[in-house]
Structure formats: C-alpha cells, structure tokens
Design an enzyme around this catalytic site. Structure first.
Site, short mmCIF file in Angstrom:
data_model
loop_
_atom_site.label_atom_id
_atom_site.label_comp_id
_atom_site.label_asym_id
_atom_site.label_seq_id
_atom_site.Cartn_x
_atom_site.Cartn_y
_atom_site.Cartn_z
N GLY A 12 0.79 -1.23 0.00
CA GLY A 12 0.00 0.00 0.00
C GLY A 12 0.82 1.28 0.00
O GLY A 12 1.72 1.48 -0.84
N ILE A 13 0.50 2.17 0.95
CA ILE A 13 1.15 3.49 1.02
C ILE A 13 2.65 3.34 1.25
O ILE A 13 3.46 4.03 0.62
CB ILE A 13 0.48 4.33 2.12
CG1 ILE A 13 -0.97 4.67 1.73
CG2 ILE A 13 1.28 5.61 2.40
CD1 ILE A 13 -1.81 5.27 2.85
N ASP A 53 8.91 -6.70 13.13
CA ASP A 53 7.67 -6.37 13.84
C ASP A 53 7.94 -5.07 14.59
O ASP A 53 8.66 -5.06 15.59
CB ASP A 53 7.31 -7.50 14.81
CG ASP A 53 6.02 -7.19 15.58
OD1 ASP A 53 5.50 -6.05 15.47
OD2 ASP A 53 5.56 -8.08 16.31
N VAL A 54 7.34 -3.99 14.13
CA VAL A 54 7.65 -2.68 14.70
C VAL A 54 7.08 -2.49 16.11
O VAL A 54 7.41 -1.50 16.77
CB VAL A 54 7.21 -1.51 13.79
CG1 VAL A 54 8.14 -1.38 12.60
CG2 VAL A 54 5.77 -1.64 13.37
N GLY A 78 0.55 -0.05 9.85
CA GLY A 78 -0.72 0.24 10.52
C GLY A 78 -1.70 -0.90 10.35
O GLY A 78 -1.57 -1.70 9.41
N TYR A 141 -8.62 3.02 16.80
CA TYR A 141 -7.73 3.40 15.69
C TYR A 141 -7.56 4.93 15.68
O TYR A 141 -6.45 5.44 15.59
CB TYR A 141 -8.34 2.90 14.38
CG TYR A 141 -7.63 3.29 13.12
CD1 TYR A 141 -6.52 2.58 12.67
CD2 TYR A 141 -8.09 4.36 12.33
CE1 TYR A 141 -5.88 2.94 11.49
CE2 TYR A 141 -7.46 4.71 11.15
CZ TYR A 141 -6.36 4.00 10.73
OH TYR A 141 -5.73 4.34 9.56
N LYS A 145 -4.20 7.24 16.22
CA LYS A 145 -3.73 8.20 15.21
C LYS A 145 -3.69 9.62 15.79
O LYS A 145 -2.80 10.41 15.45
CB LYS A 145 -4.61 8.14 13.97
CG LYS A 145 -4.55 6.80 13.23
CD LYS A 145 -3.16 6.47 12.72
CE LYS A 145 -3.15 5.30 11.74
NZ LYS A 145 -1.81 5.01 11.23
N ILE A 174 -7.77 5.75 0.97
CA ILE A 174 -6.78 5.48 -0.07
C ILE A 174 -6.92 4.02 -0.50
O ILE A 174 -7.05 3.13 0.35
CB ILE A 174 -5.34 5.71 0.48
CG1 ILE A 174 -5.19 7.10 1.13
CG2 ILE A 174 -4.32 5.51 -0.64
CD1 ILE A 174 -5.37 8.29 0.23
P1 NAI Z 1 -1.54 -1.84 4.08
O1 NAI Z 1 -2.27 -2.87 4.87
O2 NAI Z 1 -1.55 -1.91 2.59
O3 NAI Z 1 -0.04 -1.74 4.57
C1 NAI Z 1 0.30 -1.73 5.93
C2 NAI Z 1 1.58 -2.51 6.09
O4 NAI Z 1 1.92 -2.48 7.49
C3 NAI Z 1 1.48 -3.98 5.67
O5 NAI Z 1 2.51 -4.29 4.76
C4 NAI Z 1 1.65 -4.72 6.98
O6 NAI Z 1 2.31 -5.98 6.84
C5 NAI Z 1 2.49 -3.73 7.78
N1 NAI Z 1 2.42 -4.00 9.21
C6 NAI Z 1 1.31 -4.20 9.97
N2 NAI Z 1 1.66 -4.48 11.24
C7 NAI Z 1 3.02 -4.43 11.27
C8 NAI Z 1 3.99 -4.63 12.30
N3 NAI Z 1 3.61 -4.95 13.55
N4 NAI Z 1 5.29 -4.51 11.99
C9 NAI Z 1 5.67 -4.20 10.73
N5 NAI Z 1 4.82 -4.01 9.72
C10 NAI Z 1 3.51 -4.12 9.99
O7 NAI Z 1 -2.15 -0.43 4.58
P2 NAI Z 1 -2.06 1.06 3.98
O8 NAI Z 1 -3.42 1.44 3.60
O9 NAI Z 1 -0.95 1.19 3.04
O10 NAI Z 1 -1.75 1.86 5.33
C11 NAI Z 1 -0.52 2.51 5.57
C12 NAI Z 1 -0.74 3.51 6.69
O11 NAI Z 1 -1.68 4.49 6.24
C13 NAI Z 1 -1.32 2.91 7.97
O12 NAI Z 1 -0.72 3.50 9.09
C14 NAI Z 1 -2.78 3.29 7.90
O13 NAI Z 1 -3.35 3.38 9.18
C15 NAI Z 1 -2.70 4.64 7.21
N6 NAI Z 1 -3.93 5.05 6.58
C16 NAI Z 1 -4.45 4.36 5.52
C17 NAI Z 1 -5.65 4.77 4.96
C18 NAI Z 1 -6.28 4.07 3.80
O14 NAI Z 1 -7.41 4.43 3.41
N7 NAI Z 1 -5.64 3.09 3.18
C19 NAI Z 1 -6.38 5.94 5.48
C20 NAI Z 1 -5.72 6.60 6.57
C21 NAI Z 1 -4.56 6.16 7.09
#
Ligand code: NAI
Length: 237
Positions: A12-13, A53-54, A78, A141, A145, A174
């Site tokens: 993702g992001i 694992d963060v 996240g 959540y 944040k 997103i």
């Molecule tokens: P995603 O699920 O695509 O990516 C999140 C990544 O975090 C994954 O690769 C996962 O393996 C990793 N992760 C989870 N727990 C972990 C841990 N304990 N240690 C290491 N890595 C870990 O999610 P996305 O959408 O890319 O989210 C990225 C950030 O953006 C997050 O903090 C999320 O809360 C935030 N966000 C996303 C939104 C959205 O609509 N997608 C909206 C607002 C915020």
C-alpha cells in the site's frame, strides 16, 4: 545518498513511499512483518528489505543498529478494524494501539539519536484523518492516530533547533489492501460513506500520499515542521 527507513513498506502506502524515495535517490530500508514482500520490493528499488515487527522495541533497535543510521524515517505500518467500540475487546485495543501508536514511539526512539548527532533529520508519520475527525467504527484506531499527531508535534518541538523536522501526513480513504479489508468488514455502504466524505468524491491513490511524504522528507521542506497535512480529497475541510 541519504538512508531512509520505511516501516510497513511492503504494501500500500508504504510500498509507494519506498518506491518514490528510491526514485528520489535515497537508499531505502523496507521494514515489514511481511518480510518476503519487503525483500522483493527492496530488490526492485536497490534497497534493503527486512522482516520486522515494529511493535517489538528490541527488534526495532537491533534493526536500526544493523542498517542505520537513518536520515529519514517514514512510519507507514498500521492496522485497522471496523467495529463499534462496545463490540471490541481490550485485546483489540492493545493490538491497535501497539501497531498504530507504540510502534511510532519505538522507531522514533531508535532513529533520533543519530539524527541529532548529524544535525539533520526528517520524520514523517502516516496517521489518518481519523486522528483529527474521529471515526465511526474506528474509535481506538482514531485514538492511536490522534496520539501520533500529538507525539509528532512534541518531537518537532523538542528537535526543531537541531535540523530535524517531524510532520504527519493524514490520508483519507486510499485504495490499498487495508482499505479493501475495511470495506470487506463494513460493506459497500462504508465505501460510499468514505468517498462521499471527500470533496473529490473518490478514493485517493498510494502514489498521491507518497508524493506528499517525499516532499516533507526533502531538503526544501526544511521550514515545515509540526504540521499535519491531509491527503484526503478535502475530507473534513
Ligand atoms: P496496508 O495494509 O496496505 O499496509 C500496511 C503494512 O503495514 C502492511 O505491509 C503490513 O504488513 C504492515 N504492518 C502491519 N503491522 C506491522 C507490524 N507490527 N510490523 C511491521 N509491519 C507491519 O495499509 P495502507 O493502507 O498502506 O496503510 C498505511 C498507513 O496508512 C497505515 O498506518 C494506515 O493506518 C494509514 N492510513 C491508511 C488509509 C487508507 O485508506 N488506506 C487511510 C488513513 C490512514
């Protein structure tokens, strides 16, 4: 060449940020629970991929000692859960707070001393508009944040005279695996509510968030610190 640590960089992001920073000439360390995906992406962008694992303070410290020092930290790891607060358990709260808030403390604590010694650093924490507006079905959540926002502003205050900036990027909806998982839990009505809450009337892309992160991580952004920049199609404005 500056070295950047991107947590949650396998998907993702975070993955879009890792690609973008590498394209901007930075050496990127992609750290994620999904180690294979992190290594695959890192190989494609000339970086280093790690299983990490963060939420594990000692493991974060060891990874930073082994692969740092870092000039740039971007925290993207996240997790979300769509459920009304009374239907969640203390175990849910601990998991949401550990990944979305504690992990930001862990990584910041590990990277800051070297930034202070160098007199230069960029910290960009990816929070959420939920941290400013609250979230129906995402109370814990949103609490995490909101904590990231207050923490980041505090780090900006403590380090402003040492060449270090700390800012938050607050995405709206997103299109990523995390959002698709939330829609699977909350249904199409949730998707319509999320896009309807934006002025743009659509989901954002991970690349749109990454472009903002990359700017805040750059040299010209030196005079921007303690800010929360929404990348959310005008949500909440
Ligand atoms: P995603 O699920 O695509 O990516 C999140 C990544 O975090 C994954 O690769 C996962 O393996 C990793 N992760 C989870 N727990 C972990 C841990 N304990 N240690 C290491 N890595 C870990 O999610 P996305 O959408 O890319 O989210 C990225 C950030 O953006 C997050 O903090 C999320 O809360 C935030 N966000 C996303 C939104 C959205 O609509 N997608 C909206 C607002 C915020």
């Amino acid at each position: 060449m500056r070295r950047a640590l991107v947590t949650g960089g396998a998907s993702g992001i975070g993955a879009a940020v890792a690609r973008r920073l590498a394209a901007d000439g930075q050496q990127v360390v992609v750290a994620d629970l999904q180690g294979d995906a992190a290594r695959e992406l890192a190989a494609a962008i000339g970086g280093i991929g790690l299983t990490l694992d963060v939420t594990d303070y000692d493991a974060v410290g060891a990874a930073v000692s082994a692969h740092g020092p870092f000039a740039v930290l971007v925290t993207c790891a996240g997790v979300d859960q769509h459920a009304f607060f009374t239907r969640t358990t203390p175990a849910d709260w601990r998991r949401l707070l550990a990944v979305n808030l504690d992990a930001v403390l862990n990584t910041t604590h590990a990277v800051l001393p070297a930034m202070q010694a160098a007199g230069w650093g960029r910290i960009v924490n990816v929070a959420s508009e939920a941290g400013r507006l609250g979230s129906r079905g995402g109370a814990v959540y949103a609490a995490a944040k909101g904590g990231v926002i207050a923490f980041t502003r505090s780090i900006a205050r403590e380090n402003g005279r040492q060449g270090i900036t700390a800012n938050v990027v607050a995405p709206g909806p997103i299109d990523t695996p995390l959002l698709r998982q939330a829609v699977a839990q909350g249904g199409e009505k949730l998707m319509a509510a999320m896009t309807g809450a934006t002025l743009a009337g659509r989901l954002g892309t991970a690349d749109e968030v990454a472009a903002t992160v990359a700017f805040l991580a750059s040299e010209p952004a030196a005079y921007i610190t303690g800010e929360v920049l929404g990348v959310s199609g005008g949500m909440g404005c």
